[in-house]
Design a protein around this motif. Structure first.
Motif, short mmCIF file in Angstrom:
data_model
loop_
_atom_site.label_atom_id
_atom_site.label_comp_id
_atom_site.label_asym_id
_atom_site.label_seq_id
_atom_site.Cartn_x
_atom_site.Cartn_y
_atom_site.Cartn_z
N UNK A 45 0.86 -1.19 0.00
CA UNK A 45 0.00 0.00 0.00
C UNK A 45 0.89 1.23 0.00
N UNK A 46 0.36 2.32 -0.53
CA UNK A 46 1.15 3.55 -0.67
C UNK A 46 0.38 4.77 -0.17
N UNK A 47 1.14 5.71 0.39
CA UNK A 47 0.59 7.01 0.80
C UNK A 47 -0.54 6.88 1.83
N UNK A 48 -0.41 5.91 2.74
CA UNK A 48 -1.39 5.71 3.79
C UNK A 48 -0.69 5.81 5.14
N UNK A 49 -1.17 6.70 5.98
CA UNK A 49 -0.51 6.94 7.26
C UNK A 49 -0.66 5.80 8.25
N UNK A 103 6.49 -17.03 -2.01
CA UNK A 103 5.25 -16.98 -2.79
C UNK A 103 5.17 -15.63 -3.49
N UNK A 104 4.65 -15.64 -4.71
CA UNK A 104 4.42 -14.41 -5.46
C UNK A 104 2.92 -14.19 -5.58
N UNK A 105 2.37 -13.42 -4.64
CA UNK A 105 0.97 -13.02 -4.73
C UNK A 105 0.86 -11.75 -5.54
N UNK A 106 -0.05 -11.75 -6.53
CA UNK A 106 -0.17 -10.63 -7.46
C UNK A 106 -1.58 -10.07 -7.41
N UNK A 107 -1.68 -8.73 -7.32
CA UNK A 107 -2.97 -8.07 -7.28
C UNK A 107 -3.17 -7.13 -8.45
N UNK A 108 -4.44 -6.79 -8.70
CA UNK A 108 -4.82 -5.93 -9.83
C UNK A 108 -4.82 -4.45 -9.46
N UNK A 109 -5.12 -4.12 -8.21
CA UNK A 109 -5.30 -2.72 -7.82
C UNK A 109 -3.95 -2.06 -7.56
N UNK A 110 -3.89 -0.74 -7.60
CA UNK A 110 -2.62 -0.05 -7.31
C UNK A 110 -2.28 0.01 -5.83
N UNK A 111 -3.27 -0.22 -4.96
CA UNK A 111 -3.02 -0.17 -3.53
C UNK A 111 -2.89 1.24 -2.99
N UNK A 112 -3.55 2.19 -3.66
CA UNK A 112 -3.45 3.58 -3.23
C UNK A 112 -4.49 4.40 -3.98
N UNK A 113 -4.43 5.73 -3.81
CA UNK A 113 -5.34 6.62 -4.51
C UNK A 113 -4.87 6.87 -5.93
N UNK A 114 -5.73 7.51 -6.72
CA UNK A 114 -5.44 7.69 -8.15
C UNK A 114 -4.19 8.53 -8.40
N UNK A 115 -4.05 9.63 -7.67
CA UNK A 115 -2.90 10.52 -7.90
C UNK A 115 -1.59 9.81 -7.55
N UNK A 116 -1.58 9.09 -6.42
CA UNK A 116 -0.37 8.37 -6.03
C UNK A 116 -0.05 7.28 -7.03
N UNK A 117 -1.07 6.63 -7.56
CA UNK A 117 -0.82 5.59 -8.56
C UNK A 117 -0.15 6.16 -9.81
N UNK A 118 -0.51 7.40 -10.17
CA UNK A 118 0.15 8.05 -11.31
C UNK A 118 1.61 8.35 -10.98
N UNK A 119 1.85 8.82 -9.75
CA UNK A 119 3.23 9.10 -9.34
C UNK A 119 4.08 7.84 -9.36
N UNK A 120 3.49 6.70 -9.01
CA UNK A 120 4.22 5.43 -9.03
C UNK A 120 4.58 5.00 -10.45
N UNK A 251 -14.13 5.28 5.40
CA UNK A 251 -15.32 5.59 4.62
C UNK A 251 -15.44 7.08 4.34
N UNK A 252 -14.79 7.90 5.16
CA UNK A 252 -14.80 9.35 4.99
C UNK A 252 -13.52 9.86 4.33
N UNK A 253 -12.67 8.94 3.87
CA UNK A 253 -11.43 9.33 3.20
C UNK A 253 -10.31 9.70 4.12
N UNK A 254 -10.40 9.28 5.40
CA UNK A 254 -9.37 9.59 6.39
C UNK A 254 -8.57 8.32 6.69
N UNK A 255 -7.27 8.34 6.44
CA UNK A 255 -6.41 7.18 6.67
C UNK A 255 -5.39 7.51 7.75
N UNK A 256 -5.87 7.79 8.94
CA UNK A 256 -5.00 8.17 10.05
C UNK A 256 -4.44 6.93 10.72
#
Length: 348
Positions: A45-49, A103-120, A251-256
């Motif tokens: 996961x990225x950019x999550x506090x 083991x190599x577990x592979x996922x489809x999602x970026x694991x973060x928000x849209x802007x951070x996924x672009x930065x990655x 649910x409110x977009x807060x990842x504290x």
């Protein structure tokens, strides 16, 4: 008896640090290895506090070096963030260092928000559409030398090329990855801890449509779910209040960072908040060892899971270790005999 494994996101508690959370993951892995857990997977996961796990391949190496028995893997590598060749080479290196344990577990999602996924991916060929399947096909073609002779990638080999890629497990929270995993003869792990989709349907679909491959002759169905175990139901409920507040904030977009039970229990929840908690609790097993064992056994039977992979996102590290200890005891998990560790080559 159903096998138990661990999915670790390296949770960051309020008042703590991400660096300490990563060290706590290594400590928890040693603990789990001694208890007899089968696998220990690290998330991306990225950019999550509240989550320190951003580089699973690095943590896999650290944890595999600190343990002896468990398989260690990614839960998972988020393929949209990485060049397929880079994923192949990193996991071949890990397999070379810890043969038979990766083991190599592979996922489809970026694991973060849209802007951070672009930065990655800003130095890659970013597309608006989902390119997971293209990347996954590239990974398989590179590993199997499947490109035709006139293709530029025909001469590209993932190094070290004398090491086989570790087993692939596709991660998912719907039918898509279940069907793809079944089609290519890979393992499948369903994310019951956050999925809105029916776990039983996805897991049975995978098993019913599984086609054996050179890497995997029989289906490997892993159910990832959330659980909190304590000596009494009341103690477990108190610990789980951290998860309730975290879910409401998400649910409110807060990842504290994860709050303590004291803060969580004193929070002024609205009626909407309490309904969200109630719905989320349908995916969460909380209680005494006997209560959680009964719930997880019920889930394993309904989904025909080969393994239950448990994640416990609570505030206190000692309580998290204790939760996994009580769960292992409830399921009569026992440590296996230590596997021999590879010795470094002598300098020539």
């Amino acid at each position: 008896m159903i096998a138990l494994s661990i999915l670790d996101l390296s949770p960051v508690p309020a008042g703590g640090s991400a660096a300490q959370s990563l060290r706590d993951s290594i400590d928890l892995a040693r603990h789990a290895d001694a208890l007899g857990y089968r696998r220990y997977w690290l998330a991306e996961h990225h950019n999550l506090a509240n989550i320190a796990s951003s580089a699973p391949d690095i943590m896999i190496g650290q944890i595999a070096a600190a343990t002896r028995n468990m398989r260690v893997g990614s839960g998972g590598v988020m393929l949209p963030n990485h060049a397929p060749l880079a994923v192949l080479e990193r996991f071949k290196v890990l397999e070379a260092l810890f043969p038979g344990r990766i083991d190599l577990g592979i996922g489809r999602a970026p694991g973060t928000d849209h802007v951070t996924s672009i930065a990655l991916r800003r130095r890659q060929d970013i597309r608006d559409e989902d390119d997971f399947l293209d990347r996954f096909q590239e990974l398989l073609l590179l590993e199997n030398n499947g490109y035709p002779k006139d293709h530029p990638f025909h001469s590209v080999h993932a190094m070290p090329n004398d090491v086989a890629l570790p087993p692939i497990v596709l991660l998912g929270s719907s039918d898509y990855s279940a069907q793809l995993a079944a089609q290519i003869g890979a393992g499948f792990s369903f994310a019951h801890h956050f999925a809105g989709h029916d776990a039983e349907h996805a897991m049975r679909l995978y098993r019913d449509r599984f086609q054996p491959s050179e890497r995997l002759k029989e289906p490997l169905a892993i159910l990832a779910t959330a659980a909190v175990v304590a000596e009494t139901p009341e103690q477990a409920e108190r610990l789980a209040s951290t998860i309730d507040l975290n879910f409401v904030r998400r649910a409110k977009g807060v990842y504290a960072p994860l709050e303590s039970p004291e803060v969580a229990l004193a929070y002024d929840y609205s009626p909407i908040d309490r309904e969200r908690i109630r719905k989320n609790r349908e995916r969460l097993a909380v209680g005494s060892p006997a209560m959680v064992k009964a719930r997880l056994t019920e889930l394993a039977t309904a989904t025909q899971a080969d393994e239950i992979m448990v994640t416990t996102m609570i505030h206190d590290h000692a309580a998290r270790k204790r939760s996994y200890s009580l769960l292992a005891e409830a399921f009569s998990v026992a440590p296996s005999r230590a596997m021999p560790q590879p010795q470094p080559a002598a300098a020539g």
